[in-house]
Write a protein that holds these residues in place. Structure first.
Motif, PDB file in Angstrom:
ATOM      1  N   ARG A 163      -1.493   5.155   0.228  1.00 22.23           N
ATOM      2  CA  ARG A 163      -2.282   3.954  -0.045  1.00 22.23           C
ATOM      3  C   ARG A 163      -3.350   4.218  -1.109  1.00 22.23           C
ATOM      4  O   ARG A 163      -3.986   5.270  -1.131  1.00 22.23           O
TER       5      ARG A 163
ATOM      6  N   SER B  57       0.815  -1.214   0.000  1.00 20.92           N
ATOM      7  CA  SER B  57       0.000   0.000   0.000  1.00 20.92           C
ATOM      8  C   SER B  57       0.847   1.261   0.000  1.00 20.92           C
ATOM      9  O   SER B  57       0.323   2.357  -0.164  1.00 20.92           O
ATOM     10  N   SER B  58       2.173   1.118   0.162  1.00 17.17           N
ATOM     11  CA  SER B  58       3.027   2.306   0.235  1.00 17.17           C
ATOM     12  C   SER B  58       4.294   2.208  -0.611  1.00 17.17           C
ATOM     13  O   SER B  58       5.176   3.048  -0.490  1.00 17.17           O
TER      14      SER B  58
END
Length: 206
Positions: free
Chosen positions: A112, A50-51
């Motif tokens: 995200r 998500s990052s």
């Protein structure tokens, strides 16, 4: 050197051929480098979490490098809309200390479930070359499960039981199942098993 002809001005029908002189000394020279004239090729970006995203590429065409490639600039920025051309890139520098360097970079600290524009430039001692065409990639909504911790639970003469556990991440759901890969040390073939729980009993063959 060109062969010279000398014509007698008194008798136009008389032609004398003058021979070639000895060659001059050989002069060695080398043209100066230029900044790369072509962009990196085959840019790809894969969301890793998500990052973070992973970016890979190939070097510019050899005839357009104009000198040894010293590294690459990997630029990224948030893509607000489909037609968005505003905003400046943030660049990550990857130095190519030798030709065996992997042409890939991982960009961390991203937001995200956000779409990013990615571009790559090569540089040498004279500067940076043209940027590649931008590609788009979106970070994941949720993170993949963490790496399971394996443990040999029990063993007998004919079987072993393997158990495992995984840590829960902030933006990750609990795993719904696992895939166990196994092979004999004397073989290159891997067998796979889908397991809904967190343990497996493996029967050993003699």
């Amino acid at each position: 050197m060109k062969e010279m002809l000398l014509r007698d001005m008194v008798n136009p029908n008389y032609v004398q051929i003058v021979g070639r002189s000895e060659p001059s000394q050989v002069v060695h020279f080398r043209t100066d480098e230029e900044a790369p004239g072509g962009p990196p090729l085959h840019i790809k970006a894969i969301p890793m979490s998500s990052s973070s995203v992973r970016v890979t590429w190939k070097p510019p065409k050899k005839e357009l490098t104009f000198g040894p490639i010293m590294g690459y600039y990997v630029g990224y920025k948030v893509k607000e809309t489909r037609d968005d051309t505003t905003g400046s890139y943030t660049y990550k520098t990857l130095e190519a200390k030798d030709r065996s360097v992997n042409m890939e970079a991982q960009i961390n600290g991203l937001t995200r479930a956000t779409k990013y524009s990615i571009t790559v430039q090569a540089f040498n001692s004279k500067g940076s070359g043209p940027a590649s065409e931008e590609i788009l990639v979106q970070t994941l909504e949720k993170d993949p499960p963490s790496i399971p911790n394996l443990k040999l639970s029990t063993k007998t003469a004919n079987s072993i039981t393997i158990t495992w556990s995984s840590e829960t991440k902030a933006h990750s759901d609990n795993p719904t199942g696992y895939i166990v890969y196994m092979k004999r040390s004397s073989s290159d073939k891997w067998d796979s098993f889908e397991i809904p729980g967190s343990s497996i009993l493996i029967q050993l063959k003699p």
